[in-house]
Enzyme design. Structure first.
Site, mmCIF file in Angstrom:
data_model
loop_
_atom_site.group_PDB
_atom_site.id
_atom_site.type_symbol
_atom_site.label_atom_id
_atom_site.label_comp_id
_atom_site.label_asym_id
_atom_site.label_seq_id
_atom_site.Cartn_x
_atom_site.Cartn_y
_atom_site.Cartn_z
ATOM 1 N N ASP A 135 0.863 -1.188 0.000
ATOM 2 C CA ASP A 135 0.000 0.000 0.000
ATOM 3 C C ASP A 135 0.897 1.234 0.000
ATOM 4 O OD1 ASP A 135 -2.550 1.390 0.155
ATOM 5 O OD2 ASP A 135 -1.976 1.956 2.179
ATOM 6 N N SER A 136 0.303 2.360 -0.382
ATOM 7 C CA SER A 136 1.040 3.622 -0.316
ATOM 8 C C SER A 136 1.437 3.925 1.133
ATOM 9 C CB SER A 136 0.163 4.751 -0.861
ATOM 10 O OG SER A 136 -1.013 4.838 -0.087
ATOM 11 N N CYS A 151 -4.089 -1.477 -2.412
ATOM 12 C CA CYS A 151 -4.247 -0.030 -2.546
ATOM 13 C C CYS A 151 -5.065 0.186 -3.807
ATOM 14 C CB CYS A 151 -2.866 0.618 -2.683
ATOM 15 S SG CYS A 151 -2.903 2.381 -3.036
ATOM 16 N N GLU A 202 -4.344 9.513 8.216
ATOM 17 C CA GLU A 202 -2.909 9.343 8.479
ATOM 18 C C GLU A 202 -2.413 10.336 9.528
ATOM 19 O OE1 GLU A 202 -0.216 8.169 5.536
ATOM 20 O OE2 GLU A 202 -1.497 6.417 5.266
ATOM 21 N N CYS A 206 -11.257 2.628 -0.796
ATOM 22 C CA CYS A 206 -9.895 3.017 -0.403
ATOM 23 C C CYS A 206 -9.608 2.245 0.874
ATOM 24 C CB CYS A 206 -9.822 4.519 -0.138
ATOM 25 S SG CYS A 206 -8.268 5.021 0.627
ATOM 26 N N HIS A 222 -7.833 2.756 3.309
ATOM 27 C CA HIS A 222 -7.751 3.531 4.555
ATOM 28 C C HIS A 222 -9.137 3.737 5.194
ATOM 29 C CE1 HIS A 222 -3.762 4.689 3.168
ATOM 30 N NE2 HIS A 222 -3.569 5.387 4.263
HETATM 31 N N1 DGL Z 1 -5.042 3.211 0.554
HETATM 32 C C1 DGL Z 1 -5.014 3.765 -0.758
HETATM 33 C C2 DGL Z 1 -6.217 3.282 -1.562
HETATM 34 O O1 DGL Z 1 -6.776 2.238 -1.267
HETATM 35 C C3 DGL Z 1 -4.947 5.263 -0.921
HETATM 36 C C4 DGL Z 1 -4.092 6.048 -0.053
HETATM 37 C C5 DGL Z 1 -3.380 7.159 -0.765
HETATM 38 O O2 DGL Z 1 -3.985 8.132 -1.240
HETATM 39 O O3 DGL Z 1 -2.178 7.008 -0.820
HETATM 40 O O4 DGL Z 1 -6.581 3.935 -2.504
#
Ligand code: DGL
Length: 281
Positions: free
Chosen positions: A11-12, A74, A159, A193, A195
């Site tokens: 993931d990012s 991600c 975050e 997403c 997150h």
């Molecule tokens: N967790 C990432 C996703 O599922 C996005 C987070 C980011 O913007 O880096 O899209």
């Protein structure tokens, strides 16, 4: 035949840990290696070119660690980089290895949750602008109405540990209001997403009663379990000692402090310097 190695989960930043947690619940016997590209996250507002370049670099790092299978946990990377990596890069750099994403397994089943045949997708700017969800969902549920809403501030709020604050309420309410203005009969919301599960409690407060909120963790884990059954040639390259290793491109102290809220357990990470990786192309 390749030597067996861990399954890579990428993931990012931290979001992929919500997916890894569910994967481990369903498939505990395998070894896993997680990489969060925290030094360069969030990816959500970055260009296709940049997300592709960053993601490919991380995929190459996983390959150097001996992974034969990498999951892009991600949505942004899955939307912007996966297809190019699968079609252009893998055949050249690692034809026997596989990289999978989170959009297709979600698109394959999301329509089953909706009675009104109207689904809302909450995601980053990158995922929404790629149009990946509407395109993928149309292949499996042609009549389903799909409404998208980009929530560019949700990842930074999460975050920065502000996801329980009153400030977060403002943006959750605003984006949900905009989503329901587009499709008032939406009865399923996909958290597109990885997150966003951290905001699930807040989202529930602001959606009409009866609207289902779907996170991807379990869906992706189930899809991976099916994939491994259907692909014994890949499954046999996945080692099974129950090991979990965590890496970040940024500070390990920050990673360890934040990771627990996504993963549900204490994590001890190591640092990765991607500069040290030689490009394979
Ligand atoms: N967790 C990432 C996703 O599922 C996005 C987070 C980011 O913007 O880096 O899209």
């Amino acid at each position: 035949m390749q030597k067996a190695g861990p399954i890579g989960v990428f993931d990012s930043g931290y979001g992929g840990l919500t997916v890894l947690k569910e994967i481990i619940t369903q498939l505990p016997e395998y070894d896993y290696i997680y990489l969060g590209d925290n030094a360069r996250s969030p990816y959500g507002n970055r260009s296709f070119e940049t997300v592709y370049h960053y993601t490919l670099e991380c995929v190459q790092w996983f390959f150097e660690q001996g992974c034969s299978l990498v999951i892009l946990a991600c949505n942004t990377a899955s939307a912007k980089a996966l297809r190019t990596i699968q079609q252009n890069d893998l055949p050249v750099i690692a034809p026997a290895k596989r990289v999978l994403g989170v959009i297709r397994p979600t698109a394959e089943i999301i329509g089953h949750f909706s009675e009104t045949k109207s689904v809302g997708i909450l995601a980053t700017n990158g995922t929404v602008s790629s149009n990946s969800y509407p395109m993928e969902i149309a292949k499996f549920f042609p009549g389903l109405k799909v409404y998208q809403e980009a929530c560019p501030l949700w990842v930074p709020l999460i975050e920065c540990d502000e996801y329980k604050s009153h400030g977060a309420d403002y943006f959750v309410k605003k984006n949900l209001h905009q989503l329901f203005e587009k499709g008032e009969d939406i009865d399923v919301i996909l958290l597109g997403c990885t997150h966003f599960p951290l905001l699930k409690d807040k989202i529930e407060e602001y959606v009409p009663v009866g609207v289902k909120i779907i996170s991807q963790g379990e869906i992706v884990a189930q899809s991976l379990a099916d994939y491994l059954k259907r692909h014994p040639e890949i499954e046999s390259c996945c080692s099974k000692k129950g090991q979990r290793l965590f890496f970040t491109t940024d500070s390990t102290e920050d990673f360890d402090n934040h990771a627990t809220i996504f993963y549900g357990e204490m994590v001890r990470s190591d640092h990765v310097d991607l500069e040290a990786i030689k490009p394979a192309l």
